[in-house]
Scaffold this motif. Sequence first.
Motif, PDB file in Angstrom:
ATOM      1  N   PRO A 278       0.800  -1.236   0.000  1.00  0.00           N
ATOM      2  CA  PRO A 278       0.000   0.000   0.000  1.00  0.00           C
ATOM      3  C   PRO A 278       0.828   1.279   0.000  1.00  0.00           C
ATOM      4  CG  PRO A 278      -0.857  -1.565   1.609  1.00  0.00           C
ATOM      5  CD  PRO A 278       0.455  -2.102   1.147  1.00  0.00           C
ATOM      6  N   ARG A 279       2.114   1.180   0.288  1.00  0.00           N
ATOM      7  CA  ARG A 279       2.992   2.356   0.293  1.00  0.00           C
ATOM      8  C   ARG A 279       3.541   2.673  -1.094  1.00  0.00           C
ATOM      9  NH1 ARG A 279       6.750   0.277   5.359  1.00  0.00           N
ATOM     10  NH2 ARG A 279       5.196   0.452   7.015  1.00  0.00           N
ATOM     11  N   GLU A 283      -0.705   4.973  -6.399  1.00  0.00           N
ATOM     12  CA  GLU A 283      -1.640   4.419  -5.421  1.00  0.00           C
ATOM     13  C   GLU A 283      -2.960   3.994  -6.048  1.00  0.00           C
ATOM     14  OE1 GLU A 283      -2.204   7.038  -2.186  1.00  0.00           O
ATOM     15  OE2 GLU A 283      -0.125   6.951  -1.487  1.00  0.00           O
ATOM     16  N   ALA A 284      -3.470   4.808  -6.975  1.00  0.00           N
ATOM     17  CA  ALA A 284      -4.772   4.503  -7.571  1.00  0.00           C
ATOM     18  C   ALA A 284      -4.765   3.150  -8.276  1.00  0.00           C
ATOM     19  CB  ALA A 284      -5.171   5.602  -8.555  1.00  0.00           C
ATOM     20  N   PRO A 289      -7.919  -3.903  -5.454  1.00  0.00           N
ATOM     21  CA  PRO A 289      -7.766  -5.227  -4.826  1.00  0.00           C
ATOM     22  C   PRO A 289      -7.100  -6.274  -5.717  1.00  0.00           C
ATOM     23  CG  PRO A 289      -9.916  -4.322  -4.312  1.00  0.00           C
ATOM     24  CD  PRO A 289      -9.294  -3.383  -5.297  1.00  0.00           C
ATOM     25  N   LYS A 290      -7.486  -6.316  -6.985  1.00  0.00           N
ATOM     26  CA  LYS A 290      -6.894  -7.318  -7.868  1.00  0.00           C
ATOM     27  C   LYS A 290      -5.400  -7.089  -8.062  1.00  0.00           C
ATOM     28  CE  LYS A 290     -10.889  -8.828 -10.593  1.00  0.00           C
ATOM     29  NZ  LYS A 290     -11.417  -9.052 -11.956  1.00  0.00           N
ATOM     30  N   VAL A 291      -5.003  -5.832  -8.160  1.00  0.00           N
ATOM     31  CA  VAL A 291      -3.584  -5.518  -8.347  1.00  0.00           C
ATOM     32  C   VAL A 291      -2.801  -5.850  -7.080  1.00  0.00           C
ATOM     33  CG1 VAL A 291      -1.919  -3.696  -8.873  1.00  0.00           C
ATOM     34  CG2 VAL A 291      -4.142  -3.729 -10.022  1.00  0.00           C
ATOM     35  N   THR A 292      -3.360  -5.494  -5.924  1.00  0.00           N
ATOM     36  CA  THR A 292      -2.702  -5.811  -4.647  1.00  0.00           C
ATOM     37  C   THR A 292      -2.460  -7.312  -4.520  1.00  0.00           C
ATOM     38  OG1 THR A 292      -3.722  -3.891  -3.579  1.00  0.00           O
ATOM     39  CG2 THR A 292      -2.890  -5.637  -2.142  1.00  0.00           C
ATOM     40  N   ALA A 338      -5.522   6.011 -13.854  1.00  0.00           N
ATOM     41  CA  ALA A 338      -6.978   5.999 -14.000  1.00  0.00           C
ATOM     42  C   ALA A 338      -7.502   4.666 -14.534  1.00  0.00           C
ATOM     43  CB  ALA A 338      -7.413   7.126 -14.940  1.00  0.00           C
ATOM     44  N   ALA A 339      -6.598   3.731 -14.762  1.00  0.00           N
ATOM     45  CA  ALA A 339      -6.997   2.449 -15.350  1.00  0.00           C
ATOM     46  C   ALA A 339      -7.770   1.609 -14.344  1.00  0.00           C
ATOM     47  CB  ALA A 339      -5.768   1.690 -15.824  1.00  0.00           C
ATOM     48  N   ASP A 340      -8.870   1.030 -14.802  1.00  0.00           N
ATOM     49  CA  ASP A 340      -9.674   0.135 -13.968  1.00  0.00           C
ATOM     50  C   ASP A 340      -9.331  -1.302 -14.356  1.00  0.00           C
ATOM     51  OD1 ASP A 340     -11.481  -1.195 -12.444  1.00  0.00           O
ATOM     52  OD2 ASP A 340     -13.277  -0.291 -13.330  1.00  0.00           O
TER      53      ASP A 340
END
Length: 510
Positions: A278-279, A283-284, A289-292, A338-340
Amino acid sequence: MNEQETDSPQSLQNIQHVYGAQHPPFDPLLHGTLLKATPKVPTTPVKAKRVSTFQEFESNTSDAWDAGEDDDELLAMAAESLNTEVVMETANRVLRNHSQRQERHKLQEAPGPEQKPKPLAEPHLVPSGDLRLVKSVSESHTSCPAESASDSVPLQRSQSLPHSATVALGGTSDSSTLGSSVLSEREAFRLDKFKQLLAGPNTDLEELRKLSWSGIPKPVRPITWKLLSGYLPANVDRRPATLQRKQKEYFAFIEHYYDSRNDEAHQDTYRQIHIDIPRMSPEALILQPKVTEIFERILFIWAIRHPASGYVQGINDLVTPFFVVFICEYIEQEDVDAADVSRVPADVLRNVEADTYWCMSKLLDGIQDNYTFAQPGIQMKVKMLEELVSRIDEQVHRHLEQHEVRYLQFAFRWMNNLLMREVPLRCTVRLWDTYQSEPEGFSRFHLYVCAAFLVRWRKEILEERDFQELLLFLQNLPTAQWGDEDISLLLAEAYRLKFAFADAPNHYKK
């Protein structure tokens, strides 16, 4: 399996030193007093014949870099063979050109009038009164040989950068610099060259490296990175089977190892990864969640399979550029923040995850001693940086010493994160285009980039007279508005330093 495993910590004795030169290149402006102070009485007369290219000069004098050679003989040889008057005249012309362009950018919002590219001389030292980075020959381009010939300078020598760097910056410029049709034409030309090279049955990797040195167009960056990293084979017919096999292999690791993340032996590793992600930035993107989850899996699997280092803070940042480059192939937004990612098909995300893991692993194979116990690779590189800066800009080096600023206090992060915390992500991606084109780009060439990066802030560093302010400045450098041109200048200066110092004994010794 292509990935190299490491089962035991590497010792300090096994660290591969960065090669270097005993002496910096001769510059009459900086070393004028040296020749006056010491009479030239060489024991063996040296008559270096005039050469037409720097490669010929290098080959003719390669035996002169042995330890114990007479200093003045080497300086005299360099001065005679390189025709320093012509070199410095060309260098000053390039600097004036760059200064004028910078002034025009300040006065006009739109890009200035079309300029013809200027060839650059072979490596030279910038006069001490103006230590700004020299504009790289990546500003000129190979698409117009007639234009280059008509605009050539009397100095007909090999340029200080790979010939591919004679391609225009327009190939990878920020959108704000694409106002002129010339840049757009150059970008289209470069993209076409990449496509032609990649379309053959067997990609010439050496030519691809040369072409990629000055930046890779976005549409072909994913496949080019996979080839340059060694993840994909040069043979086109073998690539689909290789991709399928490596992706299957990665998810076999997930199935075998990932459930152990909560075991007592591995829970500390997983916990640290979970805290660090998360650091990260942007950040966006990272906090989706999927990227994390993807980042957690990649980092945990790598740590389990490389017990010599395990997971170390800093490795997490190295995932981001690969993931961003590979995912951008499937999203339309220019701004990756801005990518989803949730809209990307699951099978595509799986492939991107596997490709990111393997390419990151290839990168880390070359710098793993940065992350083994006590991080000896980083300790050694920071020491080398300090000694290199003391040779190329003694005034800056002494200023830092006088104010008790230690290189480890700011440069440790430069080595640990490969400058990712110092420049915007778009600049990191551009930087990695060149790193993957250079031999040992992430280890050896990165050292010269860091040296050029520090000297880039020479004026601001010398103006600071307080330890706290100096350190605060070095840890928060004003690069938020940097773009491809800034990185190209930085890389040109780094290449000059590498060309001047590398591949010779006693490189860092005074």
